[in-house]
Design an enzyme around this catalytic site. Structure first.
Site, PDB file in Angstrom:
ATOM      1  CD  GLU A 150      -2.966   1.130   2.281  1.00  0.00           C
ATOM      2  OE1 GLU A 150      -3.131   0.073   2.926  1.00  0.00           O
ATOM      3  OE2 GLU A 150      -3.626   2.166   2.505  1.00  0.00           O
TER       4      GLU A 150
ATOM      5  NE  ARG B 124      -9.681  -0.498   9.685  1.00  0.00           N
ATOM      6  CZ  ARG B 124     -10.936  -0.681   9.227  1.00  0.00           C
ATOM      7  NH1 ARG B 124     -11.634  -1.739   9.595  1.00  0.00           N
ATOM      8  NH2 ARG B 124     -11.492   0.172   8.413  1.00  0.00           N
TER       9      ARG B 124
ATOM     10  NE  ARG C 262      -6.585 -11.283   4.031  1.00  0.00           N
ATOM     11  CZ  ARG C 262      -6.502 -12.416   3.321  1.00  0.00           C
ATOM     12  NH1 ARG C 262      -5.380 -13.091   3.296  1.00  0.00           N
ATOM     13  NH2 ARG C 262      -7.541 -12.848   2.649  1.00  0.00           N
TER      14      ARG C 262
ATOM     15  CG  PHE D 190      -5.159  -0.711   8.369  1.00  0.00           C
ATOM     16  CD1 PHE D 190      -4.066  -0.642   7.532  1.00  0.00           C
ATOM     17  CD2 PHE D 190      -5.737   0.481   8.780  1.00  0.00           C
ATOM     18  CE1 PHE D 190      -3.553   0.581   7.117  1.00  0.00           C
ATOM     19  CE2 PHE D 190      -5.241   1.721   8.382  1.00  0.00           C
ATOM     20  CZ  PHE D 190      -4.134   1.774   7.541  1.00  0.00           C
TER      21      PHE D 190
ATOM     22  CD  GLU E  22      -8.592  -4.888   5.765  1.00  0.00           C
ATOM     23  OE1 GLU E  22      -9.632  -4.312   5.405  1.00  0.00           O
ATOM     24  OE2 GLU E  22      -7.699  -4.324   6.404  1.00  0.00           O
TER      25      GLU E  22
END
Lengths: 488, 802
Positions: free
Chosen positions: B267, B345, B377, B379, B746
């Site tokens: 990413e 998260r 995956r 996060f 995910e």
């Protein structure tokens, strides 16, 4: 010059660098880009190709990691890559393994896929196109990593390939090769030679005193692919017939320097089951197809898997050189970390040991983070007999516990002649503690190694007491039960 | 609303048979798989290319004449001043064409994705071992690598914080602390019947995509750059390359056909390679390829964050939570990178599926002198979830209940359906999913059997756990929740789709092709999804947060509907029918009584000057979040699931085997059940690997010592449970997503938590579940043995006291 068949077509290479690998040749020189590089260290299997040897009138195939296999080593052989399997101009002309992989959704990102396909096609070829068992499938892909699928669909694809018998092999067939001279490549930067007799080997060693000897190359080639050193002078021993033999006579086993682990698995499964069981944990199928028992000894790693076994068998090495041959007990071979008693100009010709009798209890345990293709944190091999309630013929050898593979002499002494009881074992466990000072590294802490080294001795005793019954998490029955549903 | 789709066991076979028998549409080399209708388990659009090796990755693009190869020299120290750097020998090494340092960057040196702090090349001070300090460009890959050790660099080592504890003690932060509060956690804990406190450590994870990081830069005639990159975020690559070269974004094209795996690791991390290659290509005006050797990839690119956690919790006699004070500290590394979203998260998922009641959840983001950790995956979500699952287990053993009972009691439920960050859970499905799995997996019967096994075995013990997953879908950075697609319909009735998402194996292109084909009522062989390119789709979001299909699929459908609207409007005029009489189906279009092929309609429409291309746009509705109050509705919806795992452990060595796994997972209405099952199984095994054999390790000097697949062990086929049952929960997404499907990338990773919990359950069984052994992740055999021995010590202490 190197000559071989590439996907059925005769092929010759004139200008290879001496240490050129198959993968680099395919991708960089040939522009054959279907074979992928995932790690360049033989750990991921993305670069798996199939190599055929012509023996006794037919081709015999094995899967190898092309990233760490010398191109010169396939002189006179047949190299099959994923390009050789299917006619990609027509979708229906896929190899049955490829077809099954498509239908079972066996690929996601697709990068590991050609390697899986080649591993499975090799297994299929060696199984005469009969349906593979789950055990065969897991063995075939033990050196193939997939990060996307979770493997289930790949294993399903391999198991669902049941229609092979009707199909003849789809890859290009090669004719019997014409006899070829030894591979010998000389360039400005160095020379690689693959002698085809022991006499030639000695001559080559005399000619090239600085050359490195290479059998499978599964360790040596890492110097090039990981550390980017140039291997300038190499002598390959894999084409020397005298070094490729396994001899079993009167309970005495002699294994030549060029014998691969896979060759041993094929011919010693009944003769020496404890060793063969241990060898299933050495590397992966691809590594065992290339790697040799003697290479595992010669590189003198403290975590080689086979030396502890051989130490418990009182194995001897036959060393050879220009001045003749000599025998050396294995436990005198390992001097210190990566240092051996091998002298300049000498090579290990074979390793020799006596098979234990049925009355001898032998167990080998390998502990690592992962079951397949991992390096031991601790490896223990024990051997003993109990006669009149007392231990005798005791050998205990560890890997991963010292700078060299090493016998636990104090523990052996403690057991020998002592009553066969758990108390005796407990005393021997204490002796192991005083005898070894393991280290902490990426594989395990010193404390864990020390604890497990002792516990494995207890485990051996428990299994001995239970009449040889194994108490291991690995013994669960291999019954496959997989289901998917698209609704709860 | 429930959408019941009967499962057709023959559908896979039927779909492929149909493909095999279908007449060839076009006289061309058929390298593209025919994918199937919506809701059917069609094969991956590249499946045939994968198995034949004809799918091209960046390293498979034929090299143009003059292509050069790049390697980077890295810092030897975790934290140091570079006093002097002599690169003469490097420059004179065989094959070397050029050497660059930070001083050669014409534009912006910082290539950080969000906040500052990620210089392309270290300008004087290094922040982690291996941080690039110079670049070498040579004729061959090997020559570039071989030149690196010839550099003479003089360092002044500075104090370095390597471990999370050192980072926290050091006091420096890459981001401010973040606290989400509801009510008065301290008071609730204090007044609860029972209190418990504890801590744990969750190590990170190496992505180990099979295709390593790579970029190929081609200078263009306009002074720009065309970049082939293995990136989940081509738009960011484009933007950063433009900034580094100090040229306009309009001169830079980033292109991604596919990646050999991404998992979040491509990413933000791909940009360094792209910008480095572009820098050299810009100076030399020659193509430059930069491919990381696996070892460098493992040492120099960010990984999943380690997290440490500490908690205090108050609960009643049944284990129902009254209040919790939980602190989660992420090992962010030397810069912020994407850590804000990741730590956020983790905080957003510290409830998993449970009502935390009075809560204070704190996130810490210290600075360490290691590579900046990044997206992976989940996060941050997985670490938050593992913390709360560990805590729930602790509570269950404290009250003497089976953990499943306590899990069920604490689930979000009517009246207790609002998260600590203020979002109401609209779809309360976990009780149903757990209940269903509890039955299909025979949880309670197996619990009995396992208790029996454990009481009659000393050295082998079994463990069992059933854990849920509730994962929030949407980027927590609201602006990223947008997608674009460009649809071209040609006069032969074929359709080319370009969209902002990238293909990394997850099947996004396949799903997009299915969606587009369904919009036009054509077979998906008519549809080609093209490489993702920034010159086709501007300002794209990363393919991340599981949102690829939700965003780009919806955008593609919007574009299709615009074109369909044009066609219908034309057909109404041309054929003199009503709009309702124009029906697209079976590669044909019915216009009143008449039926013509889709291609014919396109041809006639073109002749009548009808526009057959359109750009579609989509932005996720309903989402908002106020960072000041930490309250809002950050997620459009939640994806749910549960897994039940049974393990057996060896109490002498700590070795273990996962014996059986049952999974029920919610993907809404599945666009493609085969792809979704693939994501679930693959995600589960990847999550299991994270928590078991994958042991990410640094030495005290800050060097990654798990730097090769020889010493970092992802699962193999052998590790997959022999008994492995995966089901899809039947139920459409109540939100208006494409096909009422749910994101799937995910969430299944966190199903792997069941394996970790089962291992801990087995360890606790040694002390008859009266003790909570610490089991930090990953639960390697070494850690399992330590937990077993801790449980044994507890039991022995108990019996000696008694």
């Amino acid at each position: 010059m190197i000559q071989f068949y590439l996907n059925g077509q005769p092929h010759s290479v004139d200008d290879a660098e001496p240490s050129l690998t198959i993968l680099r040749y395919l991708r960089t020189s040939k522009g054959h880009l279907a074979t992928k590089e995932g790690c360049a260290s033989g750990d991921c299997g993305a670069c798996t190709v199939m190599v055929g040897d012509y023996q006794q009138g037919s081709w015999h195939y094995r899967s190898v990691n092309s990233c760490i296999t010398l191109l010169a080593s396939i002189h006179g052989k047949h190299l099959i890559t994923v390009e050789g399997l299917a006619d990609t101009t027509q979708a229906e002309r896929l190899h049955p393994v490829q077809q099954a992989m498509v239908e079972c959704h066996g690929s996601q990102c697709g990068f590991c896929t050609p390697g899986f396909v080649m591993s499975l096609v090799t297994a299929d070829e060696n199984n005469q196109h009969q349906p593979l068992t789950e055990e065969q499938v897991l063995d075939a892909v033990s050196g193939n990593l997939c990060r996307c699928t979770g493997y289930r669909p790949i294993v399903d694809a391999a198991l669902s390939c049941t229609t092979h018998a009707k199909n003849q092999a789809l890859f290009y067939q090669a004719e019997a090769p014409a006899p070829v001279a030894s591979a010998d490549i000389t360039t400005a930067s160095g020379r690689t030679v693959f002698p085809t007799s022991e006499a030639e080997l000695l001559a080559a060693m005399a000619d090239m005193p600085n050359a490195r000897l290479v059998a499978g190359g599964t360790d040596l080639l890492l110097e090039q692919t990981q550390a980017f050193k140039t291997l300038r002078h190499l002598i390959g021993i894999s084409q020397v017939p005298e070094l490729k033999a396994i001899q079993v006579e009167d309970g005495r086993v002699a294994i030549g320097a060029a014998v691969t682990f896979s060759q041993m698995e094929a011919s010693l499964a009944d003769t020496c089951p404890e060793l063969i069981q241990l060898l299933h944990r050495v590397g992966s199928r691809q590594i065992r197809n290339q790697g040799t028992l003697v290479g595992n000894i010669a590189n003198a790693s403290p975590i080689g898997d086979s030396p502890p076994f051989l130490l418990t068998m009182d194995a001897e090495l036959e060393l050879a050189g220009a001045s003749g041959r000599r025998l050396l007990p294995l436990d005198q071979f390992f001097l210190d970390y990566k240092k051996t008693a091998l002298q300049a100009g000498e090579y290990i010709r074979q390793v020799i040991f006596n098979l234990p009798g049925d009355e001898v209890f032998v167990r080998a345990y390998k502990v690592s983070k992962r079951y397949e293709d991992d390096i031991s944190a601790v490896l223990l091999v024990v051997r003993w007999q109990v006669v009149d309630g007392k231990f005798s013929d005791v050998r205990i050898a560890y890997g991963g516990m010292a700078a060299i593979p090493k016998r636990a002499l104090a523990a052996e002494k403690g057991l020998t002649g002592a009553p066969a009881s758990e108390a005796t074992i407990q005393a021997a466990m204490a002796a192991v503690d005083t005898e070894f000072t393991p280290m902490t590294d990426v594989r395990a802490s010193a404390n864990y190694r020390a604890t497990v080294a002792k516990n494995l001795l207890l485990k051996a005793w428990l299994e001995f007491s239970a009449g040889g019954q194994s108490a291991s998490v690995w013994q669960s029955p291999l019954v496959r039960e997989v289901s998917q549903s698209f609704g709860g | 609303m429930r959408n019941v789709r009967p499962y057709d066991p023959n559908s896979t076979a039927a779909a492929s048979a149909e493909n095999a028998n279908a007449p060839a549409l076009f006289n061309q080399r058929v390298k593209k798989a025919n994918t199937s209708a919506l809701g059917k388990p069609g094969i991956h659009e590249s499946a045939i290319k994968h198995v034949t090796g004809t799918a091209k990755y960046v390293d498979d693009i034929p090299e143009l004449p003059g292509t050069l190869h790049m390697a980077a020299g890295g810092s030897a120290y975790a934290h140091a001043n570079i006093l002097a750097m002599d690169l003469d020998e490097v420059a004179n090494s065989p094959g070397v064409v050029a050497v660059y340092t930070y001083e050669d960057v014409p534009g912006e040196l910082d290539v950080a994705p969000v906040f500052d702090g990620d210089p392309l090349l270290a300008p004087g001070v290094t922040q982690f071992v291996g941080q690039p300090i110079f670049l070498v460009v040579a004729e061959t890959y090997e020559q570039a690598q071989q030149a690196l050790p010839l550099a003479k660099v003089e360092y002044e080592p500075l104090p370095a914080n390597i471990t999370l504890a050192e980072g926290l003690a050091g006091g420096e932060k890459v981001l401010p602390d973040n606290v989400i509060t509801r009510g008065d956690a301290d008071a609730a804990i204090a007044s609860a019947t029972h209190q418990l406190q504890g801590e744990g450590y969750i190590a990170g994870q190496e992505h180990f995509y099979l295709e390593g990081q790579i970029s190929l830069a081609w200078p263009t005639e306009d002074g720009g750059m065309h970049i082939h990159t293995s990136s989940q975020h081509p738009t960011e690559v484009q933007k950063l390359v433009a900034e580094v070269l100090h040229i306009g974004s309009h001169l830079v094209t980033a292109e991604v056909r596919r990646m050999g795996g991404g998992f979040g690791g491509k990413e933000s991390q791909a940009a360094v390679l792209a910008c480095s290659a572009a820098l050299a290509a810009y100076h030399l005006q020659r193509p430059v390829k930069y491919r990381l050797p696996r070892r460098a990839d493992m040492e120099r690119t960010g990984k999943r964050h380690d997290f440490g956690f500490e908690y205090r919790i108050g609960f009643d006699n049944e284990g129902v939570i009254a209040g919790i004070d939980l602190t989660l500290a992420g090992l962010c590394g030397c810069s912020a990178d994407l850590s804000q979203g990741i730590v956020d998260r983790a905080l957003f998922h510290a409830d998993n599926g449970y009502y935390l009641n009075q809560a204070r959840v704190t996130g810490l983001a210290p600075r360490n002198h290691i590579v900046s950790n990044t997206a992976f995956r989940g996060f941050g979500g997985p670490q938050g979830m593992l913390a709360i699952e560990s805590i729930i287990d602790d509570v269950a053993r404290a009250v003497g209940e089976d953990p499943l009972t306590v899990r069920k009691l604490n689930l979000y439920r009517p009246g207790a359906d609002t998260t600590h960050y203020g979002q109401t859970i609209d779809q309360l499905v976990l009780a149903e999913i757990i209940g269903s799995l509890e039955q299909s997996a025979d949880y309670w019967q197996r619990r009995e059997a396992i208790n029996g096994f454990n009481s009659s075995n000393t050295y082998l013990k079994k463990g069992l756990a059933l854990t849920p997953v509730k994962f929030g879908i949407s980027f927590t950075s609201t602006h990223l929740n947008q997608g674009s697609a460009l649809v071209h319909v040609y006069t032969d009735g074929t359709i080319l789709v370009t969209h902002g998402g990238t293909e990394m194996g997850q099947g996004l292109y396949t799903k997009i092709a299915q969606l587009v084909a369904a919009e036009f009522g054509v077979d998906s062989a008519h549809v080609q999804v093209s490489a993702t390119r920034t010159d086709k789709i501007a300002n794209g979001s990363p393919t991340a947060a599981s949102a690829g299909t939700d965003l780009n699929g919806f955008a593609a459908c919007n574009a299709c509907q615009e074109i369909k609207g044009n066609l219908i409007e034309f057909a109404v005029r041309h054929f003199n029918v009503s709009a309702e009489q124009v029906v697209f189906a079976n590669n044909q279009v019915s216009v009143g009584e008449q039926t013509i092929s889709f291609a014919e309609l396109c041809r006639v429409a073109y002749m009548n000057r009808v526009c057959l291309m359109a750009h579609g746009f989509y932005k996720t509705p309903k989402i908002y979040f106020d960072r000041a109050t930490n309250q809002g509705h950050p997620f459009y919806y939640f994806a749910n699931g549960a897994a039940c795992a049974e393990v057996i452990i060896d109490c002498l060595t700590g070795e273990y085997k996962v014996e059986r796994v049952d999974i029920l997972h919610d993907v809404g209405r599945s666009i493609n059940p085969a792809l979704d099952i693939g994501q679930i199984e693959g995600g589960f095994i990847q999550g299991m690997g994270w928590l078991t054999s994958e042991d990410l390790l640094w030495d005290s000097q800050g060097r990654v010592i798990s730097n090769s697949p020889a010493n970092y062990k992802i699962p193999t086929a052998f590790d997959v449970p022999r008994h492995f049952h995966v089901g899809l929960y039947e139920g459409a997404n109540p939100e208006s997503t494409v096909f009422n499907s749910k994101a799937v990338g995910e969430p299944p990773l966190m199903l792997g938590i069941a394996v970790w919990a089962a291992l801990r359950d087995a360890c606790a069984s040694v002390a008859e579940h009266k003790f909570n052994p610490r089991l930090d992740a990953p639960a390697t055999p070494e850690k399992v043995l330590a937990a077993v021995n801790a449980a044994l010590a507890f039991t022995e202490e108990g019996s000696s006291n008694a």
